[in-house]
Motif scaffolding. Structure first.
Motif, PDB file in Angstrom:
ATOM      1  N   ALA A   1       0.842  -1.207   0.000  1.00 38.42           N
ATOM      2  CA  ALA A   1       0.000   0.000   0.000  1.00 38.42           C
ATOM      3  C   ALA A   1       0.876   1.256   0.000  1.00 38.42           C
ATOM      4  CB  ALA A   1      -0.926  -0.002   1.214  1.00 38.42           C
ATOM      5  N   MET A   2       1.970   1.196   0.753  1.00 39.76           N
ATOM      6  CA  MET A   2       2.841   2.382   0.827  1.00 39.76           C
ATOM      7  C   MET A   2       3.638   2.610  -0.461  1.00 39.76           C
ATOM      8  SD  MET A   2       4.178   2.539   4.774  1.00 39.76           S
ATOM      9  CE  MET A   2       4.953   0.942   4.808  1.00 39.76           C
ATOM     10  N   MET A   3       3.657   1.633  -1.371  1.00 40.04           N
ATOM     11  CA  MET A   3       4.291   1.855  -2.677  1.00 40.04           C
ATOM     12  C   MET A   3       3.411   2.732  -3.570  1.00 40.04           C
ATOM     13  SD  MET A   3       5.748  -1.930  -3.566  1.00 40.04           S
ATOM     14  CE  MET A   3       6.548  -2.875  -2.260  1.00 40.04           C
ATOM     15  N   ALA A   4       2.118   2.829  -3.210  1.00 42.80           N
ATOM     16  CA  ALA A   4       1.193   3.643  -4.004  1.00 42.80           C
ATOM     17  C   ALA A   4       1.541   5.115  -3.867  1.00 42.80           C
ATOM     18  CB  ALA A   4      -0.240   3.403  -3.535  1.00 42.80           C
ATOM     19  N   ASP A   5       0.998   5.908  -4.790  1.00 38.12           N
ATOM     20  CA  ASP A   5       1.240   7.356  -4.696  1.00 38.12           C
ATOM     21  C   ASP A   5       0.437   7.956  -3.567  1.00 38.12           C
ATOM     22  OD1 ASP A   5       3.109   7.542  -6.830  1.00 38.12           O
ATOM     23  OD2 ASP A   5       1.446   6.880  -8.072  1.00 38.12           O
ATOM     24  N   LEU A   6      -0.691   7.364  -3.276  1.00 38.75           N
ATOM     25  CA  LEU A   6      -1.410   7.749  -2.068  1.00 38.75           C
ATOM     26  C   LEU A   6      -2.314   6.609  -1.642  1.00 38.75           C
ATOM     27  CD1 LEU A   6      -4.644   8.822  -2.626  1.00 38.75           C
ATOM     28  CD2 LEU A   6      -3.339  10.514  -3.887  1.00 38.75           C
ATOM     29  N   ILE A   7      -2.625   6.620  -0.355  1.00 33.98           N
ATOM     30  CA  ILE A   7      -3.505   5.583   0.199  1.00 33.98           C
ATOM     31  C   ILE A   7      -4.804   6.241   0.629  1.00 33.98           C
ATOM     32  CG2 ILE A   7      -3.813   3.849   2.010  1.00 33.98           C
ATOM     33  CD1 ILE A   7      -0.761   3.741   2.331  1.00 33.98           C
ATOM     34  N   ILE A   8      -5.918   5.602   0.268  1.00 32.11           N
ATOM     35  CA  ILE A   8      -7.205   6.009   0.809  1.00 32.11           C
ATOM     36  C   ILE A   8      -7.735   4.786   1.561  1.00 32.11           C
ATOM     37  CG2 ILE A   8      -8.004   5.929  -1.577  1.00 32.11           C
ATOM     38  CD1 ILE A   8     -10.355   7.528  -0.884  1.00 32.11           C
ATOM     39  N   ALA A   9      -8.253   5.014   2.758  1.00 30.81           N
ATOM     40  CA  ALA A   9      -8.568   3.879   3.636  1.00 30.81           C
ATOM     41  C   ALA A   9     -10.040   3.821   3.986  1.00 30.81           C
ATOM     42  CB  ALA A   9      -7.749   3.989   4.921  1.00 30.81           C
ATOM     43  N   GLY A  10     -10.553   2.611   4.113  1.00 32.18           N
ATOM     44  CA  GLY A  10     -11.855   2.399   4.717  1.00 32.18           C
ATOM     45  C   GLY A  10     -11.708   2.555   6.226  1.00 32.18           C
TER      46      GLY A  10
END
Ligand code: HXC
Length: 258
Positions: free
Chosen positions: A114-123
């Motif tokens: 998940a941290m490799m993504a450009d941003l994380i959006i979380a439930g």
């Protein structure tokens, strides 16, 4: 394109990639890595695709880590010899923006992915953690580095040393995630955000991603110079001409990605 361990679909200009091993809480085995490398490369190479969303199947887990059952019999020689999980560098080399949409567990390799993504959006049910220490190992896919950069040494050290899970609200206040939404609305919110990014001039989106990522790699002076040069270079693009003309003419821009 069909894969063994992930689902990939194009929704307009957005590629949706879903980890699909729900029986193992989407644990990341070698086949998942092989599939993800192919899917991200295809996304990056397809001019019709401008942003991607990576998510888990079901609400219980984004991914509960690297596949422990696959790692269990491995020796040092196996790991070192195969440079185990170095293939994830090919995912972080993706040039176009992508978002991790995290519901449920994002543990170990799952948190690291998940941290490799450009941003994380979380439930609001998301749980992040680096519990590798409880298995007698340590983070191995960037967790000790990216988590520390995201939330600072104190909390990162505490999480990596104890395996404590961090809930969605704390992840937001700590700067690990961009936004928290009700879990049931996660995918819609992630796709909406991805569509918003996909509607931006594509060269500028890639440039912005390079600039922000440079903040992790460079001194401030080098980073600011790099930023300025990238900014200058966009004045060679059709989208700069179009974007500024559209502003002056009070109309939406029509992007060519050139
Ligand atoms: C393989 C996994 C798995 C994993 C869960 N499963 N996590 N299989 N690798 N990481 C499997 C379980 O064995 C089980 O399958 C099924 O998924 C459901 O899991 P349960 O444990 O029964 O569910 P639950 O009781 O709800 O507990 C959820 C959980 C727990 C708290 C997330 O599964 C858990 O602690 N998982 C391990 C988390 C972890 O340590 N991750 C870090 C991995 S190391 P069966 O068939 O048995 O029913 C890592 C290293 C990264 O990521 C760096 C590598 C280089």
């Amino acid at each position: 394109m069909s894969f063994e361990t992930i689902l990939v679909e194009q929704r307009g200009a957005v590629t949706l990639i879903t980890l699909n091993r729900p029986q193992a809480l989407n644990a990341l085995n070698s086949q998942v890595l092989t599939d993800l490398i192919q899917a991200f490369a295809a996304f990056d190479a397809d001019p019709s695709q401008r942003c991607a969303v990576l998510t888990g199947s079901g609400e219980k887990a984004f991914a509960a880590g690297a596949d422990i059952k696959e790692m269990q019999p491995q020796s040092f020689g196996d790991m070192y010899g195969s440079n185990f999980f170095a293939g994830y560098d090919r995912i972080t080399a993706t040039r176009k923006p992508w978002i991790a949409a995290v519901a449920g567990f994002a543990l170990g390799g799952g948190c690291e992915l998940a941290m490799m993504a450009d941003l994380i959006i979380a439930g609001d049910n998301a749980k992040f953690g680096q519990p590798e220490i409880k298995l007698g190992v340590s983070p191995g896919m960037g967790g000790s580095q990216r988590l520390t950069r995201a939330i600072g040494k104190a909390k990162s050290m505490e999480m990596c040393l104890t395996g404590r899970m961090m809930g969605a609200a704390e992840a937001e206040t700590s700067g690990l995630v961009a936004r928290v939404v009700p879990a049931a609305e996660l995918l819609d919110a992630a796709l909406k955000l991805a569509n918003e990014i996909a509607a931006m001039p594509p060269l500028a989106a890639i440039a912005v991603k390079e600039q922000v990522n440079a903040a992790y790699e460079m001194t401030l002076q080098q980073g600011v110079l790099f930023e300025r040069r990238v900014f200058h270079s966009l004045f060679g693009s059709e989208d700069q001409t179009e974007g500024m003309a559209a502003f002056v003419e009070k109309r939406p821009g029509n992007w060519t990605g050139k």
